[in-house]
Structure formats: C-alpha cells, structure tokens
Design a protein around this motif. Sequence first.
Motif, short mmCIF file in Angstrom:
data_model
loop_
_atom_site.label_atom_id
_atom_site.label_comp_id
_atom_site.label_asym_id
_atom_site.label_seq_id
_atom_site.Cartn_x
_atom_site.Cartn_y
_atom_site.Cartn_z
N ALA A 154 0.82 -1.20 0.00
CA ALA A 154 0.00 0.00 0.00
C ALA A 154 0.86 1.26 0.00
CB ALA A 154 -0.93 -0.01 1.22
N ASP A 155 2.03 1.21 0.62
CA ASP A 155 2.88 2.39 0.71
C ASP A 155 4.07 2.31 -0.24
OD1 ASP A 155 4.12 0.33 2.00
OD2 ASP A 155 4.83 1.54 3.68
N LYS A 156 3.90 1.66 -1.38
CA LYS A 156 5.00 1.47 -2.33
C LYS A 156 5.55 2.80 -2.83
CE LYS A 156 6.13 -0.35 -6.82
NZ LYS A 156 5.60 -0.34 -8.14
N ASP A 170 15.98 8.62 5.94
CA ASP A 170 14.64 8.29 6.42
C ASP A 170 14.60 6.87 6.98
OD1 ASP A 170 13.72 10.75 5.57
OD2 ASP A 170 13.04 9.97 3.62
N ALA A 171 15.25 5.94 6.30
CA ALA A 171 15.28 4.56 6.76
C ALA A 171 15.98 4.44 8.11
CB ALA A 171 15.97 3.67 5.73
N VAL A 172 17.09 5.16 8.27
CA VAL A 172 17.82 5.14 9.55
C VAL A 172 16.96 5.75 10.64
CG1 VAL A 172 19.83 6.07 10.76
CG2 VAL A 172 20.09 5.09 8.48
N ASP A 173 16.29 6.87 10.35
CA ASP A 173 15.42 7.50 11.35
C ASP A 173 14.30 6.56 11.77
OD1 ASP A 173 16.91 9.80 11.33
OD2 ASP A 173 15.59 10.86 9.92
N ARG A 184 7.61 4.50 -0.19
CA ARG A 184 8.89 3.83 0.02
C ARG A 184 9.88 4.10 -1.11
NH1 ARG A 184 9.23 -0.61 3.69
NH2 ARG A 184 7.36 -0.76 4.92
N MET A 185 9.37 4.31 -2.33
CA MET A 185 10.25 4.57 -3.46
C MET A 185 10.94 5.94 -3.33
SD MET A 185 10.19 1.89 -5.31
CE MET A 185 10.75 2.29 -6.93
#
Length: 146
Positions: free
Chosen positions: A109-111, A121-124, A114-115
């Motif tokens: 749903a959040d593809k 952002d991933a580290v946070d 995420r792209m």
Amino acid sequence: MALENVSQWGLFEAERRINQGALSHGFLPSPSELRREIDRVMEPFRERERRAAEEKRRYLWAEDDKPRALPAPAGDPEAVAKWRARRAVERAEAAAKAAGAPVDRALFADKDERMTRTAADAVDDYMSRQSRHHYRSSERGEEFDA
C-alpha cells in the motif's frame, strides 16, 4: 462411517475439547456430534488449504504451462526463421509480463512512499522503532540489551 477421512490429530484434538466441556451435555457424544467437533477443529486447516489453492490459481501465469521454444534447428533456413520469430514473440511476452506484473495493493500500500524514501529516512525509522522498543521494555521493567 463418521470417522472416514479424519486425521489422528483432529480426532485427539476434538476428544480433548469434548473432555474440556465443548459440548453442552455431560454424556458421551454421538458419532455425528463427534464428527461435527472434528470438523470444527479442522476448519482452520481446510481454510488455509483453500486459500493456498486460490492464491496459486490467482497468481499462476498462463504462460507457465506453455511449452518453450526448442533450440534453433540447424541446416533448414526456413525452420531457423520460424524459430527466431517464435523466440522473439516469447521474449516480447516475457518483457511485457515483467513490466506489468500485478501488485497486491494490500501488501504494498505504501510502495510510492517507500520509493521516495532516502537512506536517512530509513535510519530515522529504525532508530525510532528501537527507541519505542526500549521505552516499552523499560516500562515493563525489563533490561534492554544494547
């Protein structure tokens, strides 16, 4: 006859539930009551098998059952030309299949979000999950291994 095609585990689990008071009466169950209880025990497993079969049917590509082109025949130019044409069609179909693969919206749903996500952002996100885990662990009085 009531116990035809019944697994041993299903029978034992139904017996355990009956002994724990699953039926509304205190005497031994009739064969039909026993079979109903076994069917009730086995229903989640049958439902899982039905879902797996439906998923397999839904996500099976029609091309999966098609025979693939054989290696190019040697010597006959007309056969080689037919083989090359068939192989080109198969490659085009494979490219179209790869480009337009169906996406299950429930799983992704959040593809789009995420792209566009960056490494920062991933580290946070990871750090916030760790801090929430640490906070919940400290509320329960557990030690947190860093």
